[in-house]
Enzyme design. Structure first.
Site, PDB file in Angstrom:
ATOM      1  CE1 TYR A 264     -13.755   5.689 141.466  1.00 24.51           C
ATOM      2  CE2 TYR A 264     -13.401   8.231 141.450  1.00 24.51           C
ATOM      3  CZ  TYR A 264     -13.081   6.847 141.844  1.00 24.51           C
ATOM      4  OH  TYR A 264     -12.234   6.972 143.088  1.00 24.51           O
TER       5      TYR A 264
ATOM      6  CG  HIS B  17      -8.456  17.211 121.973  1.00 23.99           C
ATOM      7  ND1 HIS B  17      -9.031  18.087 120.867  1.00 23.99           N
ATOM      8  CD2 HIS B  17      -8.650  17.810 122.973  1.00 23.99           C
ATOM      9  CE1 HIS B  17      -9.469  19.503 121.379  1.00 23.99           C
ATOM     10  NE2 HIS B  17      -9.018  19.029 122.680  1.00 23.99           N
TER      11      HIS B  17
ATOM     12  NE  ARG C 220      -8.294  25.894 123.706  1.00 20.32           N
ATOM     13  CZ  ARG C 220      -7.412  26.254 124.328  1.00 20.32           C
ATOM     14  NH1 ARG C 220      -6.663  26.885 123.980  1.00 20.32           N
ATOM     15  NH2 ARG C 220      -7.977  26.491 125.505  1.00 20.32           N
TER      16      ARG C 220
END
Length: 847
Positions: A131, A88, A42
C-alpha cells in the site's frame, strides 16, 4: 484400521558409525557463530557509513532500480523484493521494517527514503508494503554518490551471483547525524541523532586540527539534536558519552502554560521526547488520574494535525498551580524520558565503543580514502581518454594515408597491425581509429580534440597534485563537507539546558494547589475581570492605569467569592479562583490581561454590570441607587444559589450605581440627568432585606432620571465630574461640556429632596451625558478603555462646563485601601435608551 509400517533392515554391508563430540564445545561454537552473524550482519552499524547491512542493501538496491528523487515513487514491495532477491538473505518483513524507519522524519534527523503513503507514527505502525510507495531521498544520493568510481570495495552477495558494496561512500557522517539502535548478542548500540551542520563543522575542525581536544569539538556539537525537538536537561552525561562512548541524558517535552478558556488555564505540549508518542502520554496520564496519583488534571485533548503538528492540551483544574502540575507530569509520565548513549559500531570488522572524536576520526579517515580512490579512478579514466585522443589526432593528421592503409588491408586484424607498425600506435588506439566515424574527420573535429586534450591534461595534473599532496586532499574533503552542510543543513530543533530544567515559577517542592492568599478582584470599565497576586492596595496612590479604569475592586482571597451587581438588580456569585492572575507590575496594573465578564456571567438583553462587592457572612452592607431615584442598603446575607435579587425593581427601572456603605458617616450621592446633585448620609437609609424595594432617594424633576449613584467618604478629598450634551445626539459621538468640581462645594441635603444644581447647560445642551461623584484622584477612560486625563477640580458647583472633543465613557475613583472602607461608585455615559421615569416617589419604602 491403521496400516502398520516397519523400518526396512539396513543392507548387509552397512557399518554404523557414531561420532562422539563434546557437547559444551559444540554449543560454544554454535553460539559464537550465531553471535558473529548477528553482530556483523544484522544489529550493529558500520562506523564509516553508519548503516546496518539491511539499510545499506536497501539504498544500493533502490539506486540500482533508478529510484532517484526526480523520478516517481514505486511500490515499496518492489524495493523489498529487489533487495530480498539479490542482496539480503532474510525475510521481507525485516527489510520493510528497515525501509519504513529510514523514511520516518520522527525517527531519523535526515531521512534517507522519501515515502509516500502511511509510513506509521509514534503510536501506530505503517501500512503494508503493497500500500505504500518509496524512492530515494536527496540525502540518500549523498550516501551512494560516486559509487561507480571505485571508491569502495564490492563483495559477493549471499549466493555469489551478484556483487554489493561492503560500505557506501557516505558524503556526510551519517552515524552521528541519524544515530543508530540495535541489540546484538552480548552487546547493543544506542546513538542519538545530531544536527548535520554541527557534525560537519566538528569534522572540518578535526581535519584542520587533528590534535584538537573534546572541548573544542563540543563547541561545534554541544549535544544531540532530536528529530521531534524537545529539550535535553543536563549536559554532564552528554560529555561523558562524547568522552567514553557511554552516558545518558534526559529528554523533556516542550510545554507552556496558556489560558485555555477565560476561566481555566492549561498546559499545551508541542514537542515530546524522542520516540515518545502522544498516545503513550495520554494513556499514562489517564492511568495516573484514575489511580489518584496525579491531581489537578481536568481534561486532556489531542488536537494534533498535519498542519499545526503536535498539540496536546491538558486542562488544569481551578485551584491548582499549573507550573506545579507540569512538574508532576515531567516526573510521572513519559513527558520526560532518560536516553542512554552507547556508541558501539563496527571498525575494521570489530565492535568498538567510541567517543565523539573517535567517531569523527573514523569517518574522516574513511572519507579521505574514498576521495583518494575517486581521484585516482578519475585520473586513470582521464589518462585512458588522453591516450585515445592522442592516437586519434595522429590519425587525423595523416588521414589520407590511414584510409589508404585500411582499404589495402585484407581484414580488420591486418589493418590494426599495420596501423600499429606504421604510426606507432597502441592496440587500443588502433582499435579506436578503426571504429572512427567519418563525421569525425572534419576540421572542426580536430579543434575539438585538441581542446579536449588540453582539458584532459589539466585535469590529470590537478588530480595528480591532489593525490601527491595530503593537504590538498584533506582540503577537498573539507570543502565537499561544507557544500553538503550548506545544501542540506537545517536549524537546531532541540533546546539544551545546563541545569535541572525546573520551571522558573515552580519546582518539585512548589505546592500543587494554589494557596488561599489574600488578593484583590478587579472589574474594569470594559468588562474585564482579574485578580491580583497579593493583598497590596491597588492604585491607592492615585497613579494612572496603563489601560482601562477599575470600576470595582474587592479585597478577598484566592479561593474566596465575590458578587457582581447588575442593572437588573441581580447579585451574581463568582469565584476569585476562576479569574486570571495579573502579573506583578511597577505602578498601576493593566487589566488587558483579564478575562471578559461574558465568560463568567450570562447577562440578559439590556442588562449591564454595575460593580462588584464582597459577599458572605462578614461582608459589609451594600447601597444601591436606581434610575427612578430609589435608594436601598441591603443586608449582606447571601443565599446558597449562584444569583439572587438584591432589590425589587418596578417596570422600566434599573440600577445605575452601587457601592459598599457599611458606615453611617458615608455619603450616598445621586446625580440626575437634569443636572441635580443630592448627597445625604447613609444613616438615613436603614438596611433592608433582599426582597425589599428600597426607599425614595432623590426627588426627580419631570422627565428626569438618576444618571449616577455612588458612595463617597466625606472625610477624604473628592470631586464631581459632569459632562453635558444634547439628548438628540447619538451617545458617544459628542464630547459635550466637561466640568470638574470639588465635592466639598456641594452641601448635604435630606434624603428624598431635590438636591442642588451641579451643572449649567449651554445653548444646545439639555441633559447630562456623564456624571460622577467620588473620592479623588479619579480616573477616566474612553469606551475602548484608553485612559483619559481629567483636568484639575476648580469649577463652581453650578457653573457651565468647558467644551471638549474628548468623549469620556467612564470615570472611576481609586479602589479602597482597606476592606472595611467605602466602595467606589462609577460614572458611565448615558446610553440614551432608558425610558423616562416619573420622579414622584413617595417618601418611604417601596413595596
Amino acid at each position: 484400521m491403521a496400516r502398520r509400517t516397519t523400518t526396512p533392515p539396513p543392507p548387509e554391508d552397512f557399518e554404523e558409525k557414531i561420532v562422539g563430540i563434546d557437547v559444551e564445545e559444540e554449543m560454544q561454537n554454535a553460539f559464537l557463530e550465531y553471535s558473529y552473524s548477528v553482530i556483523y550482519s544484522r544489529a550493529l552499524p558500520d562506523a564509516r557509513d553508519g548503516l546496518k547491512p539491511v539499510q545499506r542493501r536497501i539504498l544500493y538496491g533502490a539506486n540500482e532500480l533508478g529510484l532517484r528523487p526526480d523520478r516517481g515513487h514505486v511500490k515499496s514491495q518492489r524495493v523489498v523484493g529487489e533487495v530480498m532477491g539479490k542482496y539480503h538473505p532474510h525475510g521481507d518483513q525485516a527489510i520493510y521494517d528497515a525501509l519504513v524507519r529510514m523514511a520516518q522524519p520522527f525517527t531519523l534527523r535526515l531521512p534517507l527514503i522519501d515515502g509516500h503513503g502511511n509510513f506509521g507514527s509514534l503510536d501506530d505502525g505503517p501500512a503494508a508494503a503493497r500500500y505504500t510507495e518509496a524512492r530515494m531521498a536527496s540525502s540518500a544520493l549523498l550516501m551512494v554518490g560516486s559509487l561507480d568510481e571505485d571508491t569502495v570495495d564490492f563483495v559477493p552477495n549471499y549466493d555469489d551471483t551478484q556483487y554489493q558494496p561492503s560500505v557506501l561512500p557516505a558524503a556526510y557522517p551519517n552515524l552521528l547525524v541519524n544515530g543508530a539502535a540495535g541489540i546484538a548478542v552480548g552487546m547493543a548500540t544506542n546513538m542519538p541523532p545530531h544536527n548535520l551542520v554541527e557534525v560537519i563543522g566538528a569534522a572540518r575542525h578535526l581535519i584542520a586540527n587533528p590534535t584538537c581536544s573534546l572541548d573544542e569539538l563540543m563547541k561545534f556539537v554541544p549535544g544531540p539534536d532530536l528529530p521531534c525537538g524537545g529539550k535535553i536537561v543536563g549536559l554532564e552525561g552528554i560529555r561523558d558519552a562524547y568522552l567514553t562512548g557511554r552516558g545518558s541524558f534526559r529528554t523533556r517535552a516542550t510545554a507552556r502554560i496558556e489560558s485555555i478558556t477565560p476561566r481555566r488555564k492549561g498546559i499545551v505540549v508541542t514537542e515530546l521526547p524522542y520516540l515518545v508518542g502522544p498516545e503513550k502520554v495520554i494513556d499514562k496520564v489517564k492511568d495516573l488520574v484514575q489511580g489518584k496519583k496525579l491531581q489537578g488534571i481536568a481534561d486532556l485533548k489531542d488536537l494534533s494535525d498535519r498542519q499545526h503538528g503536535l498539540r496536546l492540551v491538558i486542562e488544569v483544574k481551578n485551584g491548582f498551580n499549573p507550573d506545579a502540575v507540569l512538574e508532576q507530569l515531567y516526573k510521572l509520565t513519559p513527558m520526560e524520558e532518560n536516553f542512554g548513549i552507547n556508541n558501539v559500531a563496527l571498525v575494521d570488522g570489530q565492535p568498538r565503543t567510541m567517543g565523539l572524536k573517535d567517531l569523527l576520526k573514523v569517518y574522516v579517515d574513511f572519507r579521505t580514502d574514498v576521495v583518494r580512490r575517486r581521484c585516482d579512478h578519475r585520473m586513470r579514466k582521464a589518462q585512458e581518454r588522453l591516450h585515445l585522443v592522442d592516437g586519434l589526432l595522429v590519425a587525423i593528421l595523416d588521414i589520407d594515408e590511414v584510409i589508404q592503409l585500411i582499404r589495402g588491408s585484407d581484414d580488420a586484424g591486418t589493418a590494426r597491425t599495420r596501423l600499429m607498425d606504421v604510426f606507432e600506435l597502441s592496440e587500443a588506439q588502433a582499435n579506436y581509429i578503426l571504429e572512427l566515424q567519418l563525421r569525425r574527420l572534419t576540421k572542426f573535429s580536430r579543434i575539438e580534440l585538441e581542446k579536449e586534450k588540453e582539458e584532459l591534461e589539466r585535469t590529470i595534473e590537478e588530480l595528480r597534485a591532489i593525490l601527491e599532496n595530503e593537504k590538498l586532499l584533506l582540503k577537498l574533503v573539507s570543502t565537499e563537507l561544507a557544500d553538503v552542510a550548506k545544501a542540506h543543513g537545517t536549524p537546531r530543533r532541540t533546546v539544551l539546558l545546563e541545569g535541572s530544567g525546573a520551571s522558573a515559577t515552580a519546582s518539585a517542592s512548589s505546592p500543587l494547589e494554589i494557596a488561599d492568599d489574600p488578593c484583590w478582584v478587579l472589574l474594569s470599565s470594559t468588562g474585564l475581570l482579574a485578580r491580583t497576586g497579593s493583598a497590596e492596595p491597588v492604585l491607592a496612590d492615585g497613579s494612572r492605569s496603563k489601560h482601562d479604569v477599575v470600576i470595582g475592586a474587592v479585597p478577598t482571597t484566592a479561593r474566596g467569592e465575590f458578587g457582581l451587581v447588575t442593572s437588573a438588580g441581580r447579585m451574581v456569585r463568582l469565584s476569585a479562583l476562576d479569574l486570571p492572575t495579573l502579573p506583578p507590575t511597577n505602578g498601576a496594573p493593566s487589566l488587558s490581561g483579564g478575562a471578559p465578564l461574558a465568560a463568567y456571567v450570562d447577562l440578559a438583553k439590556g442588562e449591564e454590570p454595575v460593580t462588584i462587592v464582597p459577599i458572605g457572612g462578614d461582608a459589609p452592607v451594600v447601597a444601591l441607587g436606581t434610575a427612578a431615584g430609589v435608594v436601598k442598603r441591603v443586608t449582606p446575607d447571601a443565599p446558597r444559589g449562584n444569583d439572587w435579587d438584591v432589590i425589587s425593581l418596578k417596570d422600566g427601572d434599573r440600577v445605575v450605581g452601587a457601592g459598599v456603605a457599611d458606615r453611617d458617616d458615608l455619603d450616598l450621592v445621586f446625580v440626575t440627568s437634569d443636572a441635580q446633585l443630592l448627597r445625604f448620609p447613609a444613616r438615613s437609609v436603614r438596611p433592608q432585606g433582599r426582597s425589599a424595594g428600597g426607599m425614595a432617594g432623590i426627588k426627580l424633576g419631570a422627565g428626569a432620571r438618576a444618571a449616577f449613584f455612588g458612595v463617597v467618604d466625606p472625610s477624604r478629598d473628592g470631586i464631581v465630574v459632569t459632562s453635558s450634551g444634547s439628548s438628540g445626539a447619538l451617545p458617544g459621538t459628542e464630547g459635550g461640556s466637561l466640568k470638574v468640581t470639588p465635592y466639598a462645594e456641594y452641601p448635604a441635603k435630606g434624603r428624598a429632596t431635590g438636591g442642588v444644581r451641579c451643572h449649567r447647560f449651554l445653548k444646545g445642551e439639555d441633559t447630562l451625558v456623564l456624571a460622577f461623584a467620588g473620592n479623588s484622584p479619579a480616573r477616566a477612560a474612553a469606551a475602548n478603555g484608553v485612559a483619559i486625563e481629567l483636568p484639575a477640580a476648580d469649577g463652581r458647583r453650578d457653573g457651565s462646563g468647558v467644551p471638549t472633543t474628548t468623549v469620556i465613557a467612564h470615570v472611576a475613583a481609586p479602589p479602597a485601601t482597606e476592606p472595611t472602607s467605602a466602595g467606589s461608585g462609577a460614572g458611565s455615559q448615558d446610553p440614551g435608551s432608558s425610558p423616562a421615569v416619573d420622579g414622584s416617589v413617595p417618601d418611604g419604602e417601596q413595596a
